[in-house]
Design a protein around this motif. Structure first.
Motif, PDB file in Angstrom:
ATOM      1  N   VAL A 138       0.837  -1.199   0.000  1.00  0.00           N
ATOM      2  CA  VAL A 138       0.000   0.000   0.000  1.00  0.00           C
ATOM      3  C   VAL A 138       0.874   1.252   0.000  1.00  0.00           C
ATOM      4  N   PHE A 139       1.955   1.205   0.773  1.00  0.00           N
ATOM      5  CA  PHE A 139       2.863   2.346   0.847  1.00  0.00           C
ATOM      6  C   PHE A 139       3.481   2.660  -0.512  1.00  0.00           C
ATOM      7  N   PHE A 140       3.993   1.653  -1.195  1.00  0.00           N
ATOM      8  CA  PHE A 140       4.621   1.890  -2.496  1.00  0.00           C
ATOM      9  C   PHE A 140       3.600   2.405  -3.517  1.00  0.00           C
ATOM     10  N   ASN A 141       2.391   1.886  -3.465  1.00  0.00           N
ATOM     11  CA  ASN A 141       1.352   2.390  -4.364  1.00  0.00           C
ATOM     12  C   ASN A 141       1.031   3.856  -4.045  1.00  0.00           C
ATOM     13  N   ALA A 142       1.020   4.180  -2.751  1.00  0.00           N
ATOM     14  CA  ALA A 142       0.718   5.562  -2.348  1.00  0.00           C
ATOM     15  C   ALA A 142       1.823   6.523  -2.768  1.00  0.00           C
ATOM     16  N   LEU A 143       3.077   6.049  -2.792  1.00  0.00           N
ATOM     17  CA  LEU A 143       4.176   6.910  -3.259  1.00  0.00           C
ATOM     18  C   LEU A 143       3.939   7.340  -4.704  1.00  0.00           C
ATOM     19  N   LYS A 144       3.418   6.431  -5.514  1.00  0.00           N
ATOM     20  CA  LYS A 144       3.116   6.774  -6.909  1.00  0.00           C
ATOM     21  C   LYS A 144       1.925   7.728  -6.981  1.00  0.00           C
ATOM     22  N   GLU A 145       0.916   7.482  -6.135  1.00  0.00           N
ATOM     23  CA  GLU A 145      -0.251   8.372  -6.102  1.00  0.00           C
ATOM     24  C   GLU A 145       0.151   9.800  -5.729  1.00  0.00           C
ATOM     25  N   GLN A 146       1.135   9.904  -4.846  1.00  0.00           N
ATOM     26  CA  GLN A 146       1.617  11.211  -4.406  1.00  0.00           C
ATOM     27  C   GLN A 146       2.578  11.848  -5.417  1.00  0.00           C
ATOM     28  N   LYS A 147       2.851  11.102  -6.495  1.00  0.00           N
ATOM     29  CA  LYS A 147       3.725  11.584  -7.574  1.00  0.00           C
ATOM     30  C   LYS A 147       5.164  11.830  -7.111  1.00  0.00           C
ATOM     31  N   LEU A 148       5.575  11.101  -6.069  1.00  0.00           N
ATOM     32  CA  LEU A 148       6.975  11.145  -5.674  1.00  0.00           C
ATOM     33  C   LEU A 148       7.822  10.351  -6.658  1.00  0.00           C
ATOM     34  N   PHE A 149       7.239   9.301  -7.207  1.00  0.00           N
ATOM     35  CA  PHE A 149       7.896   8.483  -8.232  1.00  0.00           C
ATOM     36  C   PHE A 149       6.861   8.144  -9.301  1.00  0.00           C
ATOM     37  N   SER A 150       7.242   8.311 -10.555  1.00  0.00           N
ATOM     38  CA  SER A 150       6.332   7.892 -11.629  1.00  0.00           C
ATOM     39  C   SER A 150       6.318   6.382 -11.739  1.00  0.00           C
ATOM     40  N   SER A 151       7.466   5.781 -11.500  1.00  0.00           N
ATOM     41  CA  SER A 151       7.617   4.332 -11.405  1.00  0.00           C
ATOM     42  C   SER A 151       8.778   4.082 -10.454  1.00  0.00           C
ATOM     43  N   LEU A 152       8.907   2.848  -9.995  1.00  0.00           N
ATOM     44  CA  LEU A 152       9.960   2.520  -9.036  1.00  0.00           C
ATOM     45  C   LEU A 152      10.848   1.418  -9.591  1.00  0.00           C
ATOM     46  N   THR A 153      12.152   1.658  -9.596  1.00  0.00           N
ATOM     47  CA  THR A 153      13.091   0.620  -9.995  1.00  0.00           C
ATOM     48  C   THR A 153      13.315  -0.323  -8.806  1.00  0.00           C
ATOM     49  N   GLN A 154      13.875  -1.491  -9.069  1.00  0.00           N
ATOM     50  CA  GLN A 154      14.165  -2.422  -7.979  1.00  0.00           C
ATOM     51  C   GLN A 154      15.156  -1.811  -6.999  1.00  0.00           C
ATOM     52  N   SER A 155      16.099  -1.038  -7.524  1.00  0.00           N
ATOM     53  CA  SER A 155      17.081  -0.385  -6.664  1.00  0.00           C
ATOM     54  C   SER A 155      16.408   0.599  -5.707  1.00  0.00           C
ATOM     55  N   GLN A 156      15.440   1.349  -6.203  1.00  0.00           N
ATOM     56  CA  GLN A 156      14.719   2.283  -5.341  1.00  0.00           C
ATOM     57  C   GLN A 156      13.894   1.545  -4.293  1.00  0.00           C
ATOM     58  N   VAL A 157      13.231   0.483  -4.722  1.00  0.00           N
ATOM     59  CA  VAL A 157      12.433  -0.321  -3.790  1.00  0.00           C
ATOM     60  C   VAL A 157      13.322  -0.913  -2.702  1.00  0.00           C
ATOM     61  N   ASP A 158      14.448  -1.478  -3.110  1.00  0.00           N
ATOM     62  CA  ASP A 158      15.378  -2.069  -2.139  1.00  0.00           C
ATOM     63  C   ASP A 158      15.873  -1.019  -1.149  1.00  0.00           C
ATOM     64  N   GLY A 159      16.210   0.156  -1.675  1.00  0.00           N
ATOM     65  CA  GLY A 159      16.696   1.223  -0.814  1.00  0.00           C
ATOM     66  C   GLY A 159      15.644   1.658   0.192  1.00  0.00           C
ATOM     67  N   ILE A 160      14.413   1.853  -0.269  1.00  0.00           N
ATOM     68  CA  ILE A 160      13.335   2.273   0.626  1.00  0.00           C
ATOM     69  C   ILE A 160      13.064   1.207   1.684  1.00  0.00           C
ATOM     70  N   ASN A 161      13.056  -0.066   1.273  1.00  0.00           N
ATOM     71  CA  ASN A 161      12.820  -1.139   2.242  1.00  0.00           C
ATOM     72  C   ASN A 161      13.898  -1.174   3.318  1.00  0.00           C
ATOM     73  N   THR A 162      15.150  -0.962   2.916  1.00  0.00           N
ATOM     74  CA  THR A 162      16.242  -0.939   3.895  1.00  0.00           C
ATOM     75  C   THR A 162      16.061   0.211   4.879  1.00  0.00           C
ATOM     76  N   ILE A 163      15.719   1.371   4.357  1.00  0.00           N
ATOM     77  CA  ILE A 163      15.502   2.545   5.213  1.00  0.00           C
ATOM     78  C   ILE A 163      14.346   2.288   6.188  1.00  0.00           C
ATOM     79  N   LEU A 164      13.237   1.749   5.673  1.00  0.00           N
ATOM     80  CA  LEU A 164      12.085   1.476   6.525  1.00  0.00           C
ATOM     81  C   LEU A 164      12.420   0.474   7.623  1.00  0.00           C
ATOM     82  N   ASP A 165      13.242  -0.517   7.290  1.00  0.00           N
ATOM     83  CA  ASP A 165      13.647  -1.496   8.302  1.00  0.00           C
ATOM     84  C   ASP A 165      14.365  -0.814   9.467  1.00  0.00           C
TER      85      ASP A 165
END
Length: 276
Positions: free
Chosen positions: A81-108
């Motif tokens: 839900v969070f990643f979908n909301a990031l797109k809704e908020q127009k922070l990212f038009s799409s997310l690469t695996q590198s961006q997803v991995d980075g965000i997951n590490t930060i959230l952890d």
């Protein structure tokens, strides 16, 4: 920006945070705008708890809102839900695996922080790392700054350990420059030593460890929590129930790009609340 514009913008951002708290507590769409649905939900909360039913979130009503928010703060984040909301908020038009991995590490690493603290830390990284959400090294490796070059001291190559230039270290002892590395740029030997002490990694003898994502996230968390970078810290500007995202830029770099980063934090906050 004029001071009047900055003041007006700040008041809007602070009211948006309060409005989002209300909508999050009442299970509504989180957009920061108090419309008819939000007003009716406030009235229902007031009626349920024996308060004056006026649809206005005064102090007594907000006490009930705050109690619900405290419960929701401890809920696990739904990351899809969070990643979908990031797109809704127009922070990212799409997310690469590198961006997803980075965000997951930060959230952890920051999962135990409040939503508002997480929002500001994510916004800071989003800005500092040009949306890559991966740690970066300082461009030029500090060659234009005193922490990135040797000078002669007592006939030997030396470099300063801190910004006040009160101490030096010698190349014969430590053949490294302590230029900016990480999600937020950690500079100077003294700060690398501080990170080593608190995080338990030998950043002094191997400064490149500050570019490892988990290490970088911990440095960012400890640094922003305890004021390593400028002496200002998260608790100076942000709490569970309020957030001065604009002034919080002073934790990292004065007022540089403060309004842009505050706007990112608003969007990250909305995404985080939707995911809880």
């Amino acid at each position: 920006w004029s001071s009047d514009v900055c003041s007006s913008d700040l008041k809007i951002k602070m009211s948006l945070t309060k409005n989002k708290l209300i909508q999050h507590a009442l299970g509504l769409e989180i957009d920061g705008v108090i419309g008819q649905k939000t007003t009716e939900a406030i009235k229902a909360l007031q009626s349920k708890n024996g308060l004056v039913v006026d649809g206005i979130a005064g102090n007594k009503t907000m006490l009930y809102v705050y109690a619900i928010i405290v419960e929701k703060e401890h809920k696990e984040l739904n990351r899809q839900v969070f990643f979908n909301a990031l797109k809704e908020q127009k922070l990212f038009s799409s997310l690469t695996q590198s961006q997803v991995d980075g965000i997951n590490t930060i959230l952890d690493v920051i999962s135990k922080n409040t939503i508002t603290e997480q929002a500001y830390m994510l916004a800071t990284i989003y800005h500092e790392c040009a949306k890559t959400m991966q740690p970066i090294g300082e461009y030029g490796k500090g060659k234009n700054y005193v922490y990135g070059k040797w000078h002669i001291n007592n006939g030997k190559n030396a470099c300063y350990t801190n910004g006040s230039r009160t101490k030096v270290y010698y190349q014969s002892d430590l053949d490294h420059f302590y230029y900016g590395r990480g999600y937020v740029q950690l500079t100077w030997l003294d700060n690398y030593e501080k990170a080593k002490k608190h995080i338990g990694q030998d950043f002094v003898n191997n400064p490149e460890l500050a570019l490892e994502p988990t290490n970088a996230a911990k440095i960012m968390l400890w640094g922003m929590t305890y004021g390593w970078f400028t002496g200002k810290k998260l608790s100076d500007y942000i709490s569970i129930f309020d957030a001065n995202y604009s002034e919080a830029r002073r934790i990292i770099n004065g007022t540089d790009k403060q309004l842009a980063i505050a706007s990112y934090a608003d969007k990250f906050e909305t995404a985080l609340r939707k995911a809880k």
